[in-house]
Design an enzyme around this catalytic site. Sequence first.
Site, PDB file in Angstrom:
ATOM      1  N   ASP A 157       0.950  -1.159   0.097  1.00  0.00           N
ATOM      2  CA  ASP A 157      -0.108   0.219   0.128  1.00  0.00           C
ATOM      3  C   ASP A 157       1.002   1.125   0.007  1.00  0.00           C
ATOM      4  OD1 ASP A 157      -1.763  -2.093   0.640  1.00  0.00           O
ATOM      5  OD2 ASP A 157      -3.141  -0.954   1.808  1.00  0.00           O
ATOM      6  N   LYS A 220      -6.958   3.375  -3.652  1.00  0.00           N
ATOM      7  CA  LYS A 220      -7.342   3.425  -2.038  1.00  0.00           C
ATOM      8  C   LYS A 220      -7.611   4.683  -1.726  1.00  0.00           C
ATOM      9  CE  LYS A 220      -5.356   2.124   2.151  1.00  0.00           C
ATOM     10  NZ  LYS A 220      -4.082   1.382   3.135  1.00  0.00           N
ATOM     11  N   LYS A 256     -10.318  -0.004  -2.493  1.00  0.00           N
ATOM     12  CA  LYS A 256     -10.050  -0.236  -1.187  1.00  0.00           C
ATOM     13  C   LYS A 256     -10.556   1.392  -0.593  1.00  0.00           C
ATOM     14  CE  LYS A 256      -6.965  -1.332   2.667  1.00  0.00           C
ATOM     15  NZ  LYS A 256      -5.705  -2.020   2.794  1.00  0.00           N
TER      16      LYS A 256
END
Length: 320
Positions: A157, A220, A256
């Site tokens: 991430d 995300k 996400k």
Amino acid sequence: MKDRLGDSGENMIEEIRAKAVRRMSLFTNAVGIDAVGIDERVARLNARSIKKSSKLQALKLALSMVDLTTLEARDTAGKVKQLCQKAMHPCDAVPGLPTPAAICVYPNFISIAKKALKGSSVKIASVATAFPSGMSTLKVKLDETRWAVDQGANEIDMVISRGKFLTGDYAFVSDEIAAVKEACGPAHLKVILETGELSTLDNVRLASDLAMEAGADFIKTSTGKVQPAATLPVTLVMLEAIRDYYYKTGKKIGMKPAGGIQTAKTALQYLVMVRETLGEGWLNPDYFRFGASVLVNDLLRQIVKEHTGVYQSLDYFTKD
């Protein structure tokens, strides 16, 4: 030029030119977002309800999509081991429950998580690239990414350089994402936009398009360290970007939302939005995740209620 560089050099130049053309097209044809229309669509979707016969299935689906997360300065090896146990055994009193998709930790805890999760299907996600600020050199970011993958991370991430994005240096952000993607090797890359710092939905859409063009496997919303974090309007804009990218390229990108998603009711609203915007093909952990920890306990509470007809106190579940 071909005589001086050879075939490989010529191909590299053509690839650079093609990338520049795609980038310019992306920025000159940026999609304008109708904020009022987004809010109205979110309101309509939130008015939808899930039939009781399908609610338990939806709750279990949401549980299977969680990245169970601990990203605090006070994290310890013991806390990470406890999180891994919870991921593998979310609620033994209810047989047949799915496990969360992954646990998400800092890179220095990957080896501990890998040992604790041995034999399970739970993936290991790790933040990298100077999380959460992104304020470091490209070399440091790439070294951290490679180290995290070498330690055993299945997913990375990363955070984008929001300062560069907000000053209009889109080429810098794009090239940085592409470099991190290459450094990930076999690991999947989730690109964190930190939407709470992007100010407008137009910026959210542009950052989403940029990240996907640069090689993101997931986009995300947030680090969870900035407010507002994930919101339904922001998520809808990102889902529509994913839809349009799929129509253009045939490539499915994951989504996400992370930060602030605490209740099962909210999680189910997100699932309705995914179903209505992208279709059932995205309703699985390969293409949709929740970045959360508190959410798991409320999902378990609601699942137990569906099984027994009685709510349990949250004190029956571990505090993470």
